[in-house]
Scaffold this motif. Structure first.
Motif, mmCIF file in Angstrom:
data_model
loop_
_atom_site.group_PDB
_atom_site.id
_atom_site.type_symbol
_atom_site.label_atom_id
_atom_site.label_comp_id
_atom_site.label_asym_id
_atom_site.label_seq_id
_atom_site.Cartn_x
_atom_site.Cartn_y
_atom_site.Cartn_z
ATOM 1 N N VAL A 192 44.484 39.998 46.106
ATOM 2 C CA VAL A 192 44.282 39.429 47.441
ATOM 3 C C VAL A 192 43.619 40.485 48.317
ATOM 4 O O VAL A 192 44.076 41.627 48.390
ATOM 5 C CB VAL A 192 45.621 38.981 48.061
ATOM 6 N N HIS A 193 42.530 40.090 48.962
ATOM 7 C CA HIS A 193 41.745 40.953 49.838
ATOM 8 C C HIS A 193 41.676 40.326 51.234
ATOM 9 O O HIS A 193 42.083 39.188 51.429
ATOM 10 C CB HIS A 193 40.292 41.033 49.349
ATOM 11 N N CYS A 194 41.049 41.051 52.153
ATOM 12 C CA CYS A 194 40.638 40.437 53.419
ATOM 13 C C CYS A 194 39.284 40.999 53.825
ATOM 14 O O CYS A 194 38.905 42.104 53.425
ATOM 15 C CB CYS A 194 41.666 40.642 54.524
ATOM 16 N N ILE A 195 38.573 40.197 54.602
ATOM 17 C CA ILE A 195 37.239 40.577 55.062
ATOM 18 C C ILE A 195 36.925 39.838 56.354
ATOM 19 O O ILE A 195 37.360 38.696 56.548
ATOM 20 C CB ILE A 195 36.163 40.258 53.988
ATOM 21 N N SER A 196 36.187 40.503 57.218
ATOM 22 C CA SER A 196 35.570 39.857 58.381
ATOM 23 C C SER A 196 34.286 40.620 58.671
ATOM 24 O O SER A 196 34.225 41.836 58.498
ATOM 25 C CB SER A 196 36.503 39.874 59.600
ATOM 26 N N LEU A 197 33.265 39.885 59.044
ATOM 27 C CA LEU A 197 31.963 40.503 59.326
ATOM 28 C C LEU A 197 31.343 39.893 60.567
ATOM 29 O O LEU A 197 31.220 38.662 60.640
ATOM 30 C CB LEU A 197 31.006 40.314 58.140
ATOM 31 N N CYS A 239 39.743 47.092 37.415
ATOM 32 C CA CYS A 239 40.403 45.798 37.631
ATOM 33 C C CYS A 239 39.445 44.616 37.655
ATOM 34 O O CYS A 239 39.848 43.491 37.335
ATOM 35 C CB CYS A 239 41.233 45.838 38.901
ATOM 36 N N ASN A 240 38.178 44.831 38.022
ATOM 37 C CA ASN A 240 37.231 43.715 37.988
ATOM 38 C C ASN A 240 37.166 43.077 36.608
ATOM 39 O O ASN A 240 36.916 41.874 36.483
ATOM 40 C CB ASN A 240 35.824 44.175 38.375
ATOM 41 N N ASP A 241 37.377 43.878 35.568
ATOM 42 C CA ASP A 241 37.272 43.379 34.196
ATOM 43 C C ASP A 241 38.282 42.276 33.889
ATOM 44 O O ASP A 241 38.003 41.387 33.088
ATOM 45 C CB ASP A 241 37.460 44.502 33.183
ATOM 46 N N PHE A 242 39.469 42.332 34.518
ATOM 47 C CA PHE A 242 40.548 41.422 34.127
ATOM 48 C C PHE A 242 41.201 40.709 35.311
ATOM 49 O O PHE A 242 42.260 40.106 35.158
ATOM 50 C CB PHE A 242 41.610 42.175 33.304
ATOM 51 N N SER A 243 40.549 40.756 36.475
ATOM 52 C CA SER A 243 41.178 40.152 37.651
ATOM 53 C C SER A 243 40.307 39.085 38.289
ATOM 54 O O SER A 243 39.102 39.004 38.064
ATOM 55 C CB SER A 243 41.500 41.225 38.686
ATOM 56 N N ILE A 244 40.960 38.299 39.120
ATOM 57 C CA ILE A 244 40.321 37.341 40.007
ATOM 58 C C ILE A 244 40.547 37.855 41.421
ATOM 59 O O ILE A 244 41.672 38.232 41.768
ATOM 60 C CB ILE A 244 40.902 35.927 39.820
ATOM 61 N N GLY A 245 39.494 37.891 42.222
ATOM 62 C CA GLY A 245 39.589 38.381 43.592
ATOM 63 C C GLY A 245 39.430 37.258 44.597
ATOM 64 O O GLY A 245 38.446 36.519 44.541
ATOM 65 N N THR A 272 48.658 40.929 43.433
ATOM 66 C CA THR A 272 48.789 42.135 44.240
ATOM 67 C C THR A 272 47.691 42.201 45.290
ATOM 68 O O THR A 272 46.748 41.415 45.269
ATOM 69 C CB THR A 272 48.768 43.386 43.327
ATOM 70 N N GLY A 273 47.823 43.156 46.175
ATOM 71 C CA GLY A 273 46.816 43.382 47.199
ATOM 72 C C GLY A 273 45.825 44.446 46.777
ATOM 73 O O GLY A 273 46.116 45.290 45.919
ATOM 74 N N GLY A 282 49.781 42.668 58.016
ATOM 75 C CA GLY A 282 49.867 41.320 58.571
ATOM 76 C C GLY A 282 49.997 40.237 57.515
ATOM 77 O O GLY A 282 50.300 39.084 57.848
ATOM 78 N N PHE A 283 49.763 40.598 56.255
ATOM 79 C CA PHE A 283 49.909 39.601 55.191
ATOM 80 C C PHE A 283 51.380 39.523 54.806
ATOM 81 O O PHE A 283 51.988 40.517 54.420
ATOM 82 C CB PHE A 283 49.056 39.946 53.968
ATOM 83 N N ASP A 284 51.951 38.332 54.883
ATOM 84 C CA ASP A 284 53.371 38.101 54.622
ATOM 85 C C ASP A 284 53.564 37.708 53.155
ATOM 86 O O ASP A 284 53.475 36.539 52.789
ATOM 87 C CB ASP A 284 53.882 37.007 55.563
ATOM 88 N N TRP A 285 53.818 38.721 52.334
ATOM 89 C CA TRP A 285 53.982 38.483 50.899
ATOM 90 C C TRP A 285 55.160 37.561 50.611
ATOM 91 O O TRP A 285 55.081 36.703 49.724
ATOM 92 C CB TRP A 285 54.141 39.811 50.157
#
Length: 180
Positions: A34-39, A109-115, A154-155, A170-173
């Motif tokens: 789990v990620h976050c982004i703002s642009l 982690c890119n090899d085996f993860s979903i983002g 995971t984050g 701010g992310f409520d796991w």
């Protein structure tokens, strides 16, 4: 909401295929990040995240973009503040979201993860719609990729400590895991 997953694409989602992807070295999909982004940072609702992940971010559109417009990055999905789901990379392909990373003693982690990106900031809160959408997508992914278990969600901050801080405090796991 009911989801379907076909040929690596989830529906309903807005599909915008990113050129920033490639084949995985194997088909071991066993982690959700789990990620976050703002642009630009702290601004929501614009098309700039799409532009970044699609390789068409205009360096002149905002001063912040001068330093990032050339990046070749992507995520599998983005969940906007209103819950809109956007998919950029089919799940069976490798998105370029984690960078230098390690989980459970395994690097790259890119090899085996979903983002999955949430539209937000490391220091802000997330919306009810985002939690609901993330939980729905996660349930489908866990069914389709059984190696993704609650302990393998995971984050970004946990796989790239000291380098990344998202999705932030701010992310409520607890709230998210209760929805699973």
């Amino acid at each position: 909401m009911s989801f379907t997953l076909e040929h690596g694409w989830i529906s309903p989602a807005r599909h915008c295929e990113s050129p920033h992807q490639d084949d995985r070295p194997d088909n071991d999909i066993s982690l959700l990040v789990v990620h976050c982004i703002s642009l630009p940072p702290g601004r929501f609702g614009d098309h700039y995240i799409d532009d970044l992940f699609l390789g068409r971010l205009d360096a002149n559109a905002h001063p912040y973009f001068e330093g990032i417009h050339q990046l070749r990055v992507s995520a599998h999905c983005l969940i906007r503040r209103d819950g809109e789901l956007v998919q950029y990379v089919p799940f069976h392909k490798r998105a370029w979201h984690a960078g230098l990373s390690s989980f459970d003693g395994r690097d790259k982690c890119n090899d085996f993860s979903i983002g999955i990106e949430l539209e937000g900031t490391d220091s802000g809160d997330y919306t009810k719609a985002q939690y609901q959408q993330l939980a729905g997508v996660t349930r489908v992914l866990m069914q389709h990729y059984p190696a993704i278990t609650p302990g393998r969600i995971t984050g970004h901050s946990n796989i790239a400590p000291g380098r990344k801080t998202d999705p932030g405090p701010g992310f409520d796991w607890k709230r998210f895991r209760a929805l699973l």
